[in-house]
Scaffold this active site. Sequence first.
Site, mmCIF file in Angstrom:
data_model
loop_
_atom_site.group_PDB
_atom_site.id
_atom_site.type_symbol
_atom_site.label_atom_id
_atom_site.label_comp_id
_atom_site.label_asym_id
_atom_site.label_seq_id
_atom_site.Cartn_x
_atom_site.Cartn_y
_atom_site.Cartn_z
ATOM 1 N N CYS A 46 -0.432 -15.842 30.704
ATOM 2 C CA CYS A 46 -0.306 -16.320 29.320
ATOM 3 C C CYS A 46 1.039 -15.925 28.713
ATOM 4 C CB CYS A 46 -1.466 -15.757 28.502
ATOM 5 S SG CYS A 46 -1.378 -16.184 26.765
ATOM 6 N N CYS A 51 0.743 -19.774 28.062
ATOM 7 C CA CYS A 51 0.579 -20.127 26.639
ATOM 8 C C CYS A 51 1.808 -19.821 25.790
ATOM 9 C CB CYS A 51 -0.577 -19.354 26.012
ATOM 10 S SG CYS A 51 -1.820 -18.688 27.107
ATOM 11 N N LYS A 54 5.142 -21.631 26.693
ATOM 12 C CA LYS A 54 4.793 -23.056 26.491
ATOM 13 C C LYS A 54 4.774 -23.395 25.004
ATOM 14 C CE LYS A 54 1.041 -24.305 25.409
ATOM 15 N NZ LYS A 54 -0.122 -24.469 26.226
ATOM 16 N N TYR A 188 -4.180 -30.390 31.495
ATOM 17 C CA TYR A 188 -3.490 -29.776 30.361
ATOM 18 C C TYR A 188 -1.978 -29.658 30.624
ATOM 19 C CZ TYR A 188 -7.839 -27.618 28.432
ATOM 20 O OH TYR A 188 -9.069 -27.361 27.893
ATOM 21 N N GLU A 192 0.912 -31.592 28.666
ATOM 22 C CA GLU A 192 1.720 -30.820 27.697
ATOM 23 C C GLU A 192 3.203 -30.879 28.054
ATOM 24 O OE1 GLU A 192 0.036 -26.881 27.422
ATOM 25 O OE2 GLU A 192 -1.552 -27.549 26.064
ATOM 26 N N HIS A 459 -8.141 -32.509 -0.286
ATOM 27 C CA HIS A 459 -7.374 -33.757 -0.335
ATOM 28 C C HIS A 459 -5.931 -33.479 -0.718
ATOM 29 C CE1 HIS A 459 -6.792 -38.021 -0.806
ATOM 30 N NE2 HIS A 459 -6.237 -37.798 -1.983
ATOM 31 N N GLU A 464 -9.975 -33.572 6.003
ATOM 32 C CA GLU A 464 -11.018 -34.027 5.071
ATOM 33 C C GLU A 464 -11.820 -35.188 5.666
ATOM 34 O OE1 GLU A 464 -9.755 -35.902 1.372
ATOM 35 O OE2 GLU A 464 -7.850 -36.486 2.281
HETATM 36 C C1 LIG Z 1 1.555 -23.332 31.876
HETATM 37 C C2 LIG Z 1 0.274 -22.736 31.325
HETATM 38 C C3 LIG Z 1 -0.013 -22.887 29.983
HETATM 39 C C4 LIG Z 1 -1.173 -22.333 29.466
HETATM 40 N N1 LIG Z 1 -1.445 -22.509 28.133
HETATM 41 C C5 LIG Z 1 -2.569 -21.980 27.598
HETATM 42 C C6 LIG Z 1 -2.837 -22.109 26.214
HETATM 43 O O1 LIG Z 1 -2.077 -22.706 25.465
HETATM 44 N N2 LIG Z 1 -3.973 -21.550 25.727
HETATM 45 C C7 LIG Z 1 -4.848 -20.872 26.534
HETATM 46 O O2 LIG Z 1 -5.861 -20.357 26.032
HETATM 47 N N3 LIG Z 1 -4.620 -20.736 27.858
HETATM 48 C C8 LIG Z 1 -3.504 -21.274 28.412
HETATM 49 N N4 LIG Z 1 -3.248 -21.118 29.747
HETATM 50 C C9 LIG Z 1 -4.250 -20.404 30.586
HETATM 51 C C10 LIG Z 1 -4.105 -18.875 30.444
HETATM 52 O O3 LIG Z 1 -2.779 -18.489 30.712
HETATM 53 C C11 LIG Z 1 -5.052 -18.188 31.430
HETATM 54 O O4 LIG Z 1 -6.368 -18.671 31.227
HETATM 55 C C12 LIG Z 1 -5.056 -16.675 31.241
HETATM 56 O O5 LIG Z 1 -3.784 -16.131 31.409
HETATM 57 C C13 LIG Z 1 -6.025 -16.024 32.249
HETATM 58 O O6 LIG Z 1 -5.991 -14.626 32.105
HETATM 59 P P1 LIG Z 1 -6.432 -13.692 33.327
HETATM 60 O O7 LIG Z 1 -6.429 -12.302 32.793
HETATM 61 O O8 LIG Z 1 -7.654 -14.207 33.951
HETATM 62 O O9 LIG Z 1 -5.278 -13.866 34.411
HETATM 63 P P2 LIG Z 1 -3.700 -13.739 34.315
HETATM 64 O O10 LIG Z 1 -3.217 -13.823 32.927
HETATM 65 O O11 LIG Z 1 -3.179 -14.723 35.294
HETATM 66 O O12 LIG Z 1 -3.414 -12.251 34.818
HETATM 67 C C14 LIG Z 1 -3.635 -11.852 36.145
HETATM 68 C C15 LIG Z 1 -2.618 -10.796 36.491
HETATM 69 O O13 LIG Z 1 -3.016 -10.163 37.710
HETATM 70 C C16 LIG Z 1 -1.851 -9.859 38.449
HETATM 71 N N5 LIG Z 1 -2.252 -9.670 39.859
HETATM 72 C C17 LIG Z 1 -2.709 -10.606 40.720
HETATM 73 N N6 LIG Z 1 -3.027 -10.042 41.896
HETATM 74 C C18 LIG Z 1 -2.766 -8.713 41.772
HETATM 75 C C19 LIG Z 1 -2.906 -7.601 42.641
HETATM 76 N N7 LIG Z 1 -3.427 -7.735 43.860
HETATM 77 N N8 LIG Z 1 -2.512 -6.395 42.198
HETATM 78 C C20 LIG Z 1 -2.019 -6.229 40.948
HETATM 79 N N9 LIG Z 1 -1.882 -7.243 40.074
HETATM 80 C C21 LIG Z 1 -2.258 -8.473 40.476
HETATM 81 C C22 LIG Z 1 -0.949 -11.041 38.211
HETATM 82 O O14 LIG Z 1 0.408 -10.698 38.468
HETATM 83 C C23 LIG Z 1 -1.222 -11.343 36.744
HETATM 84 O O15 LIG Z 1 -0.291 -10.700 35.891
HETATM 85 C C24 LIG Z 1 -2.083 -21.629 30.304
HETATM 86 C C25 LIG Z 1 -1.779 -21.470 31.662
HETATM 87 C C26 LIG Z 1 -0.617 -22.023 32.167
HETATM 88 C C27 LIG Z 1 -0.301 -21.841 33.627
HETATM 89 N N1 LIG Z 2 -4.621 -11.345 18.493
HETATM 90 C C1 LIG Z 2 -5.575 -11.772 19.458
HETATM 91 C C2 LIG Z 2 -5.010 -11.891 20.839
HETATM 92 C C3 LIG Z 2 -3.648 -12.450 20.895
HETATM 93 C C4 LIG Z 2 -3.456 -12.953 22.284
HETATM 94 O O1 LIG Z 2 -4.043 -13.979 22.649
HETATM 95 N N2 LIG Z 2 -2.690 -12.243 23.080
HETATM 96 C C5 LIG Z 2 -2.529 -12.698 24.436
HETATM 97 C C6 LIG Z 2 -1.091 -13.044 24.685
HETATM 98 S S1 LIG Z 2 0.010 -12.302 23.556
HETATM 99 S S2 LIG Z 2 0.845 -13.591 22.369
HETATM 100 C C7 LIG Z 2 1.962 -12.506 21.622
HETATM 101 C C8 LIG Z 2 1.262 -11.762 20.527
HETATM 102 N N3 LIG Z 2 1.223 -12.654 19.412
HETATM 103 C C9 LIG Z 2 0.113 -12.950 18.814
HETATM 104 O O2 LIG Z 2 -0.930 -12.475 19.174
HETATM 105 C C10 LIG Z 2 0.214 -13.931 17.648
HETATM 106 C C11 LIG Z 2 -0.852 -14.889 17.814
HETATM 107 C C12 LIG Z 2 -0.982 -15.899 16.691
HETATM 108 N N4 LIG Z 2 -2.301 -16.376 16.858
HETATM 109 C C13 LIG Z 2 0.018 -17.047 16.869
HETATM 110 O O3 LIG Z 2 -0.230 -17.970 17.651
HETATM 111 O O4 LIG Z 2 1.024 -17.048 16.177
HETATM 112 C C14 LIG Z 2 2.019 -10.521 20.147
HETATM 113 O O5 LIG Z 2 3.041 -10.614 19.528
HETATM 114 N N5 LIG Z 2 1.510 -9.403 20.498
HETATM 115 C C15 LIG Z 2 2.143 -8.158 20.161
HETATM 116 C C16 LIG Z 2 1.134 -7.065 20.130
HETATM 117 O O6 LIG Z 2 0.021 -7.257 20.627
HETATM 118 O O7 LIG Z 2 1.489 -5.995 19.604
HETATM 119 C C17 LIG Z 2 -3.073 -11.712 25.420
HETATM 120 O O8 LIG Z 2 -3.076 -12.002 26.609
HETATM 121 N N6 LIG Z 2 -3.574 -10.554 24.984
HETATM 122 C C18 LIG Z 2 -4.209 -9.563 25.815
HETATM 123 C C19 LIG Z 2 -4.398 -8.259 25.026
HETATM 124 O O9 LIG Z 2 -3.552 -7.969 24.204
HETATM 125 O O10 LIG Z 2 -5.403 -7.534 25.294
HETATM 126 C C20 LIG Z 2 -6.705 -10.793 19.665
HETATM 127 O O11 LIG Z 2 -6.446 -9.599 19.606
HETATM 128 O O12 LIG Z 2 -7.793 -11.278 19.995
#
Ligand SMILES: Cc1cc2nc3c(=O)[nH]c(=O)nc-3n(C[C@H](O)[C@H](O)[C@H](O)COP(=O)(O)OP(=O)(O)OC[C@H]3O[C@@H](n4cnc5c(N)ncnc54)[C@H](O)[C@@H]3O)c2cc1C
Ligand SMILES: N[C@@H](CCC(=O)N[C@@H](CSSC[C@H](NC(=O)CC[C@H](N)C(=O)O)C(=O)NCC(=O)O)C(=O)NCC(=O)O)C(=O)O
Length: 470
Positions: A46, A51, A54, A188, A192, A459, A464
């Site tokens: 993400c 996300c 993107k 998606y 996008e 409105h 709405e």
């Molecule tokens: C281009 C793109 C756009 C997206 N846009 C959106 C969006 O707008 N909104 C939304 O909600 N979702 C979006 N997603 C989906 C979102 O990013 C994922 O659903 C989310 O990141 C999943 O979180 P996760 O914790 O399951 O995995 P990840 O975020 O993929 O984290 C997994 C982590 O595990 C690490 N890892 C893997 N194997 C190992 C290992 N063996 N040892 C140590 N570390 C390891 C990886 O390096 C990675 O950092 C998007 C995805 C993509 C690809």
């Molecule tokens: N705020 C939400 C989560 C935000 C979120 O989705 N974070 C993502 C990507 S960060 S995205 C970067 C994040 N920004 C925001 O969270 C701003 C989100 C607002 N909704 C928007 O779209 O403008 C930021 O600046 N963060 C700085 C900080 O945390 O101190 C994530 O993977 N989080 C895992 C985790 O944190 O456990 C929550 O706590 O539930």
Amino acid sequence: MAPISKETDLLVIGGGSGGLGCARMASAKFGAKAMIVEAMRLGGTCVNVGCVPKKVTFNAAALAEAIHDSKAYGFSVQETKPFDFTTFKHKRDAYIKRLNGIYERNLANDKVEYVHGWAKLLNRNEVEITLDDGTKTTVRANKILIAVGGQPTKPSPEIPGAEYGIDSDGFFDIDVLPKKVALVGAGYIAVEFAGMFNALGTETHLFIRHKTFLRNFDPMIQEGVTSEYERLGVHVHKESSQNRIEKDPNTGKLTIHYKDSNGEGKLEDVDHLIWAIGRTPMTKNIGLEEAGVKLDEKGYIVTDEYQNTSVDNIYALGDVSGRVELTPVAIAAGRRLSERLYGGEQFKTARIDYENVPSVVFAHPEVGSIGLTEPQAVEKYGRDNLTIYKTSFTAMYYAMMEPEDKAPTKYKVICAGPEQKVVGLHIMGLGSGEMLQGFGVAVKMGATKKDLDSCIAIHPTSAEELVTLK
Ligand SMILES: Cc1cc2nc3c(=O)[nH]c(=O)nc-3n(C[C@H](O)[C@H](O)[C@H](O)COP(=O)(O)OP(=O)(O)OC[C@H]3O[C@@H](n4cnc5c(N)ncnc54)[C@H](O)[C@@H]3O)c2cc1C
Ligand SMILES: N[C@@H](CCC(=O)N[C@@H](CSSC[C@H](NC(=O)CC[C@H](N)C(=O)O)C(=O)NCC(=O)O)C(=O)NCC(=O)O)C(=O)O
Ligand SMILES: NC(=O)C1=CN([C@@H]2O[C@H](COP(=O)(O)OP(=O)(O)OC[C@H]3O[C@@H](n4cnc5c(N)ncnc54)[C@H](OP(=O)(O)O)[C@@H]3O)[C@@H](O)[C@H]2O)C=CC1
């Protein structure tokens, strides 16, 4: 660097959305000793290649559209230079780097031990970590969470030259705005990316296998957004496949030989071909099979509704569990698991509800969707038990534009039973991304059509129209 603990309560493999959500809460809120192991960059998909970069790019594309639209309102915008994509890209990279640092500090503040390395399960209580310098260390953990996410699916090796293409990770490395791109995929990411490139002025070709894209969405969305992309100038190659791809060794430009509904074709001078054909779980070579963790036929980890895997004390969530692949889903699943494992009696049945998850596609226009599509609702309730409300209008934003510059807005609300409970809500148009969250709350609360109608309209807004449907 402090020595790495040999024992911990919770060891999380993967520092992405789900892993961070779980480890931080386990430690900061419930006092568990937690460790997180990340092989690449904190924040996971993400933050680094999903996300966040993107959405920043989508914002740039939205600004390009606004500059274009502003002329219709009487502004004389002098574009003295083309959009400086390279500077934008470097600023975006710096923003992500800053977030990586914030995430590392957040872990320290929450007292989660952070280890950078590659983790592999040895058995149900032991994980081997290969550190950056190649040394290996073994950590014993009472509980292990696998939150390793996924990676872009590779194209078929049977397409000669498929390897000349890049994927969504590579998209974020592009540092010069391309003149011509081709994208393959219909979900998606393809939609996008195609919308962003087109808005930024790149000649954009989208290759899809069927007549429409976003086929998991309601037909109104599939058809509405596909025809809007064509109206906006995206070259949508329908019912297409790729025969072979060639690369000019001098210019690096690609030629794509393809078939589509118009027959055989050849697309030349392509700067980038981007495969966006789904994602594959990262479950290979991390000791899962050896530890007895069951995978399904696509390689996702099989979990029950509480994120338990087939092995006691090993849990999995987020993209690797193959449910709804969205960041807030992974975070919520991580937090619920943390509550259930460490929160005591009051949280002993904590779990995420995968029903009615709202989701937005940052397309042009934005799409929002929650609940059942019309075909799903017909299958579940029967056509006679449904009342479907639809509207299609031109948002007031376009009031000053010429007819050819007006984008469509379409909404559909699907209600079931005599009480007309809202079981599906689908919107496309300006502002849909921000609009859906509130309607999502209503749907989660079991809203009926009468509830929507009882809320006085705001409105003039597009939203709405959803509380005044007839
Ligand atoms: C281009 C793109 C756009 C997206 N846009 C959106 C969006 O707008 N909104 C939304 O909600 N979702 C979006 N997603 C989906 C979102 O990013 C994922 O659903 C989310 O990141 C999943 O979180 P996760 O914790 O399951 O995995 P990840 O975020 O993929 O984290 C997994 C982590 O595990 C690490 N890892 C893997 N194997 C190992 C290992 N063996 N040892 C140590 N570390 C390891 C990886 O390096 C990675 O950092 C998007 C995805 C993509 C690809
Ligand atoms: N705020 C939400 C989560 C935000 C979120 O989705 N974070 C993502 C990507 S960060 S995205 C970067 C994040 N920004 C925001 O969270 C701003 C989100 C607002 N909704 C928007 O779209 O403008 C930021 O600046 N963060 C700085 C900080 O945390 O101190 C994530 O993977 N989080 C895992 C985790 O944190 O456990 C929550 O706590 O539930
Ligand atoms: N805004 C958001 O919340 C975003 C969320 N995500 C998440 O990441 C996930 C992965 O995204 P994405 O990679 O787009 O995957 P998706 O699963 O959304 O879509 C991939 C689509 O590509 C098509 N496809 C599959 N194989 C091929 C092929 N060989 N040739 C041509 N087309 C093919 C299929 O559509 P068809 O059957 O019609 O051909 C398939 O549905 C999403 O499902 C979503 O959960 C990603 C980006 C943004």
